[in-house]
Design a protein around this motif. Structure first.
Motif, PDB file in Angstrom:
ATOM      1  N   TYR A 431      -3.617 -17.723 -48.555  1.00 18.92           N
ATOM      2  CA  TYR A 431      -2.588 -17.571 -47.623  1.00 18.92           C
ATOM      3  C   TYR A 431      -3.167 -18.478 -46.473  1.00 18.92           C
ATOM      4  N   GLU A 432      -2.295 -19.014 -45.946  1.00 17.22           N
ATOM      5  CA  GLU A 432      -2.805 -19.772 -44.678  1.00 17.22           C
ATOM      6  C   GLU A 432      -1.894 -19.628 -43.532  1.00 17.22           C
ATOM      7  N   ALA A 433      -0.666 -19.146 -43.718  1.00 22.20           N
ATOM      8  CA  ALA A 433       0.159 -18.996 -42.460  1.00 22.20           C
ATOM      9  C   ALA A 433       0.875 -17.586 -42.329  1.00 22.20           C
ATOM     10  N   LEU A 434       0.259 -16.476 -43.135  1.00 25.77           N
ATOM     11  CA  LEU A 434       1.171 -15.198 -42.954  1.00 25.77           C
ATOM     12  C   LEU A 434       0.779 -14.653 -41.559  1.00 25.77           C
ATOM     13  N   GLU A 435       2.099 -14.291 -41.178  1.00 26.10           N
ATOM     14  CA  GLU A 435       1.993 -13.458 -39.787  1.00 26.10           C
ATOM     15  C   GLU A 435       2.312 -11.969 -39.777  1.00 26.10           C
ATOM     16  N   TYR A 436       3.221 -11.785 -40.880  1.00 21.05           N
ATOM     17  CA  TYR A 436       3.965 -10.520 -41.015  1.00 21.05           C
ATOM     18  C   TYR A 436       3.967  -9.770 -42.389  1.00 21.05           C
ATOM     19  N   ALA A 451      -7.475  -5.643 -49.310  1.00 28.50           N
ATOM     20  CA  ALA A 451      -8.332  -6.408 -48.325  1.00 28.50           C
ATOM     21  C   ALA A 451      -8.063  -7.995 -47.684  1.00 28.50           C
ATOM     22  N   SER A 452      -7.616  -8.727 -48.895  1.00 33.01           N
ATOM     23  CA  SER A 452      -7.425 -10.022 -48.655  1.00 33.01           C
ATOM     24  C   SER A 452      -6.569 -10.203 -47.429  1.00 33.01           C
ATOM     25  N   VAL A 453      -5.620  -9.518 -46.855  1.00 30.52           N
ATOM     26  CA  VAL A 453      -4.641  -9.732 -45.973  1.00 30.52           C
ATOM     27  C   VAL A 453      -5.375 -10.007 -44.886  1.00 30.52           C
ATOM     28  N   PHE A 454      -6.378  -9.496 -44.280  1.00 26.97           N
ATOM     29  CA  PHE A 454      -7.237  -9.616 -43.223  1.00 26.97           C
ATOM     30  C   PHE A 454      -7.919 -10.884 -42.994  1.00 26.97           C
ATOM     31  N   SER A 455      -8.039 -11.653 -44.369  1.00 29.43           N
ATOM     32  CA  SER A 455      -8.680 -12.819 -44.396  1.00 29.43           C
ATOM     33  C   SER A 455      -7.563 -14.087 -43.928  1.00 29.43           C
ATOM     34  N   VAL A 456      -6.568 -13.627 -43.823  1.00 27.51           N
ATOM     35  CA  VAL A 456      -5.503 -14.903 -43.506  1.00 27.51           C
ATOM     36  C   VAL A 456      -5.794 -15.067 -41.736  1.00 27.51           C
ATOM     37  N   PRO A 457      -5.811 -16.189 -41.352  1.00 26.10           N
ATOM     38  CA  PRO A 457      -5.981 -16.281 -40.010  1.00 26.10           C
ATOM     39  C   PRO A 457      -5.216 -16.044 -39.020  1.00 26.10           C
ATOM     40  N   THR A 458      -3.844 -16.115 -39.473  1.00 30.35           N
ATOM     41  CA  THR A 458      -2.588 -16.121 -38.785  1.00 30.35           C
ATOM     42  C   THR A 458      -2.038 -14.658 -38.516  1.00 30.35           C
ATOM     43  N   ILE A 459      -2.801 -13.712 -39.606  1.00 28.84           N
ATOM     44  CA  ILE A 459      -2.026 -12.422 -39.470  1.00 28.84           C
ATOM     45  C   ILE A 459      -1.878 -11.644 -38.320  1.00 28.84           C
ATOM     46  N   ARG A 460      -0.649 -11.312 -38.102  1.00 23.99           N
ATOM     47  CA  ARG A 460      -0.596 -10.385 -36.842  1.00 23.99           C
ATOM     48  C   ARG A 460      -0.004  -9.307 -36.907  1.00 23.99           C
ATOM     49  N   PHE A 461       0.795  -8.764 -37.910  1.00 26.43           N
ATOM     50  CA  PHE A 461       1.532  -7.551 -38.131  1.00 26.43           C
ATOM     51  C   PHE A 461       1.254  -7.168 -39.483  1.00 26.43           C
ATOM     52  N   VAL A 462       0.500  -5.913 -39.770  1.00 31.73           N
ATOM     53  CA  VAL A 462       0.282  -5.263 -40.959  1.00 31.73           C
ATOM     54  C   VAL A 462       0.634  -3.945 -40.914  1.00 31.73           C
TER      55      VAL A 462
END
Length: 569
Positions: A431-436, A451-462
């Motif tokens: 993933y390259e653009a996930l924010e939410y 854990a891979s959700v934290f590797s997305v550079p754009t992630i803001r809301f989990v």
């Protein structure tokens, strides 16, 4: 107004001085006749017969009639705003008499406009039509010579002005001036015929007048975000060249699809979101084959989605959300090459049609807030153009399909508040653009935090809270999510300790909620430092009670402490 006989006799003499500045040859002749009549009937020495008496009565009656007409003319020409409340005080009734085919200006206008509007309505100055007529007849400098001009077009726009309190519009530049109507703000023309009306966000307050029907060359009508009331006018059927109709964010009521709509075969965009329109979508919707945008959300639309909607093969956006639509999604929707499909916040039910997940052109696909059941079709992986996919707040079950890993352009992925089972797939590596990302409220899920959700550079809301079967530990890599703002892990089975973070990490973290978990140990000083050096407003943990699971200074570090219970494994 009817004058007394005394007033009728004395008034003409007084008027001569008042109106001298505007007396025309015709007025002089009329006044001369009036004086001659009065003089000839005031010889007291003449012997009067019965016939003379009746002649005198008749003459005085005619005199009263002409005097009353002159008095009314003076009222019309008064400079006082109190006499003419609809007219701005800058206008002065200085229009000279004209003749169009032997008719006066007022007669000429009446002859044309009475074909559109009842004469009684035109003569009633309390109606928008009457105000428009009065302005055109007495004050409109552009119509000083009305002969050969487009009277219906100007009247139509002036009626719109008075119907919607034009004097209070945010921008009414050049309206009610001597300029041709194509120069008025919000009006566009081709060859002096109105083609576009754009009065969005302009404080229009009132009803849409039927008189717009004369604007037969109109291609765009935009009244977005005003205070219009009433229903969509029946006369809409005359606007057969209309391509775009935007009535969003008003207070309109009645049918969202009045029968007159089916005459608008050139319509490409129909937007009525944010009104109080009602009734089901009729089967005739399939007649509007040129539609590219259909936005009818946030109304009171009920019934089901008709299968005939599948005939709209040019449709790119269908917005039906926030209504009261029931039933199933017709498979015919899969025939349309959508880009945006918004069906959320309705009462739709049953299983999701697998064919709908073959529409690879979709970029935004929202099904949240309904009553869908069953699995999420595995061919969801075909929708690689999606940037927004939401199926939260439904009754979906089964496992979360790993094919979601193909949707690498996603910015919003919401799967919360369903009945998913099985392990959470760790799918975010590419993933390259996930924010939410929202997985919350799924009580039957198991496995570890992906854990891979934290590797997305754009992630803001989990949001992974209220998933009591979700376990594992907080991965140390979570500090690499440089844009992370919210991390909700409360009411889960997550354990272990809180990882230490390096300097200049998680500087955007604003809410970190980890209460009601199996996490133990001390809150790292590096995390506490975010309360003073960063923007961390909320740090909630199980730091309360006589034997807290987490050691954390209150309120300097943790600003809310809960009494947690360490679950046994």
């Amino acid at each position: 107004m009817v004058l007394s006989k005394k007033k009728a006799i004395l008034l003409p003499l007084a008027l001569f001085g008042v109106l001298a500045h505007a007396v025309t040859p015709e007025d002089e002749e009329s006044n001369a006749k009036l004086v001659r009549k009065r003089t000839s009937n005031e010889n007291p020495k003449a012997a009067r017969t019965t016939g003379d008496i009746w002649d005198e009565v008749a003459a005085k009656a005619e005199l009263e009639k002409e005097a009353d007409e002159m008095y009314r003319d003076l009222q019309r020409m008064s400079m006082s705003p109190a006499r003419s409340p609809t007219m701005p005080p800058v206008f002065q009734p200085t229009l000279s008499p004209v003749s169009c085919g032997g008719q006066s200006r007022e007669q000429y206008l009446m002859a044309i406009l009475s074909q559109l509007v009842d004469v009684n309505v035109l003569e009633n100055r309390l109606t928008p039509q009457g105000k428009a007529f009065e302005y055109m007849a007495l004050f409109d400098e552009y119509l000083a010579d009305p002969c050969g001009k487009n009277i219906p077009q100007r009247f139509s726009l002036l009626t719109l002005y008075y119907s919607t309190k034009g004097e209070n519009w945010t921008n009414n530049a050049r309206w009610l001036t001597g300029q041709q109507e194509c120069n008025w703000d919000g009006i566009d023309c081709v060859n002096n015929l109105v083609t576009n009306i754009n009065l969005e966000i302009n404080n229009l307050d009132g009803t849409i007048p039927e008189e717009l029907e004369v604007l037969t060359q109109l291609t765009e009508l935009n009244f977005f975000a005003n205070s219009l009331i009433g229903s969509i006018p029946d006369s809409i059927q005359a606007l057969t060249n209309l391509e775009s109709l935007d009535l969003q964010e008003n207070e309109l009521s009645g049918e969202a699809f009045p029968p007159q709509m089916w005459f608008l075969t050139n319509l490409k965009s129909y937007k009525v979101t944010g009104n109080s329109l009602s009734d089901p979508i009729p089967t005739q919707i399939g007649l509007l084959r040129g539609l590219e945008e259909l936005w009818i959300s946030d109304n009171g639309i009920d019934g089901s989605i008709p299968t005939e909607i599948g005939n709209l093969r040019s449709l790119t956006t269908l917005a039906l959300h926030e209504n009261e639509i029931k039933g199933t999604i017709p498979t015919e929707l899969a025939l349309i090459p959508f880009k945006e499909l918004f069906l959320h916040s309705n009462f739709l039910s049953n299983e999701l049609p697998e064919s709908l997940f073959n529409v690879a052109s979709l970029t935004e696909f929202r099904l949240d807030g309904n009553f869908f059941t069953g699995d999420l079709p595995t061919n969801v992986g075909i929708l690689t153009n999606l940037i927004d996919f939401r199926v939260d707040n439904n009754n979906l079950d089964g496992t979360i399909p790993p094919q979601l890993r193909e949707l690498t352009n996603l910015q919003y992925l919401k799967l919360g508040d369903n009945f998913w089972t099985g392990r959470v797939p760790n799918i975010f590596g590419n993933y390259e653009a996930l924010e939410y990302f929202d997985l919350s409220g799924n009580e039957a899920l198991s496995g570890d935090i992906p854990a891979s959700v934290f590797s997305v550079p754009t992630i803001r809301f989990v949001y992974m809270h209220e998933c009591p079967g979700l376990g594992g530990t907080i991965p140390s890599s979570f500090q690499n999510a440089g844009e992370l703002r919210d991390l909700y892990l409360y009411s889960t089975d997550v354990g272990g300790t809180i990882p230490t973070i390096s300097s200049n990490k998680l500087l955007e973290l604003n809410e970190f909620l980890i209460q009601d978990t199996r996490i133990t140990g001390s809150m790292p000083e590096s995390v506490c430092a975010l309360r003073t050096d960063g923007v961390l407003d909320d740090l909630w943990s199980d730091c309360g009670g006589s034997s807290p699971e987490i050691q954390c200074d209150f309120p300097d570090c943790c600003n809310r402490c809960f009494e947690g219970t360490v679950a046994t494994s």
